[in-house]
Scaffold this motif. Structure first.
Motif, short mmCIF file in Angstrom:
data_model
loop_
_atom_site.label_atom_id
_atom_site.label_comp_id
_atom_site.label_asym_id
_atom_site.label_seq_id
_atom_site.Cartn_x
_atom_site.Cartn_y
_atom_site.Cartn_z
N VAL A 104 0.81 -1.39 0.27
CA VAL A 104 0.09 -0.30 -0.26
C VAL A 104 0.87 1.41 -0.16
O VAL A 104 0.38 1.77 -1.07
CB VAL A 104 -1.11 -0.21 1.02
CG1 VAL A 104 -1.68 1.53 1.44
CG2 VAL A 104 -1.48 -1.53 1.36
N ALA A 105 1.95 1.06 0.82
CA ALA A 105 3.01 2.36 1.11
C ALA A 105 3.70 2.78 -0.15
O ALA A 105 3.53 3.79 -1.21
CB ALA A 105 4.23 2.29 1.71
N ALA A 106 4.24 1.55 -1.25
CA ALA A 106 4.86 1.89 -2.57
C ALA A 106 3.85 2.25 -3.17
O ALA A 106 3.86 2.88 -4.55
CB ALA A 106 4.88 0.19 -3.10
N ALA A 107 2.05 2.03 -3.40
CA ALA A 107 1.23 2.57 -4.51
C ALA A 107 1.55 4.29 -3.72
O ALA A 107 0.39 4.77 -5.01
CB ALA A 107 -0.01 1.60 -4.02
N LEU A 108 1.21 4.53 -2.50
CA LEU A 108 0.55 5.39 -2.70
C LEU A 108 2.16 6.36 -2.90
O LEU A 108 1.86 7.60 -3.60
CB LEU A 108 0.35 5.84 -1.18
CG LEU A 108 -0.99 5.52 -0.45
CD1 LEU A 108 -0.76 5.80 0.87
CD2 LEU A 108 -2.29 6.28 -1.31
#
Length: 148
Positions: free
Chosen positions: A44-48
């Protein structure tokens, strides 16, 4: 003890209160979370970080992270600090878990009554009712008067 979703939500809220960005807070919480949970938050952090919209970033995560995604999206739309909403989401998850445990406990009590009844009712009949009936039948058939 392994951290649950409410604990991770509290960790993210603490990081946000300390001034971390959402991505940094997610990465910090993911580092403390072993196994799949940490990998899910890192995704999720990478996608954000890559600039995906919040909905798309959180859609990649399993449904157990829905309270976190919902709280962060709501805070972003409302323009409020997300830490309070994350703490409230953590409390909601804890309350839901407690409610599920209470319901399961109540169901267990109901499910235990039938086997206990099936085990104890025949035992009661055999140890109390049958001897009384046999004593009465013996007395009546012998032509005597009941002893009481």
């Amino acid at each position: 003890r392994e951290l649950g979703v409410p604990d991770v939500l509290d960790l993210i809220a603490l990081a946000l209160d300390a001034g971390a960005s959402t991505v940094t807070a997610l990465r910090a919480a993911a580092e403390r979370l072993p196994g799949e949970g940490g990998a899910e938050l890192r995704t999720v952090a990478a996608a954000l970080e890559w600039g995906l919209p919040d909905e798309a970033a959180w859609a990649a995560a399993p449904s157990r992270w829905e309270p976190a995604g919902r709280a962060l999206r709501l805070a972003s739309r409302a323009g409020v600090p997300p830490a309070g909403l994350l703490r409230q989401a953590a409390e909601d998850v804890r309350r839901e878990t407690l409610n599920r445990v209470e319901v399961a406990t109540a169901r267990l009590g109901v499910r235990l009554v039938l086997p206990l009844g099936l085990a104890f009712l025949p035992a009661f009949v055999l140890t109390t009712v049958v001897p009384v009936v046999l004593a009465l039948a013996t007395t009546i058939l012998a032509g005597g008067i009941a002893p009481w």
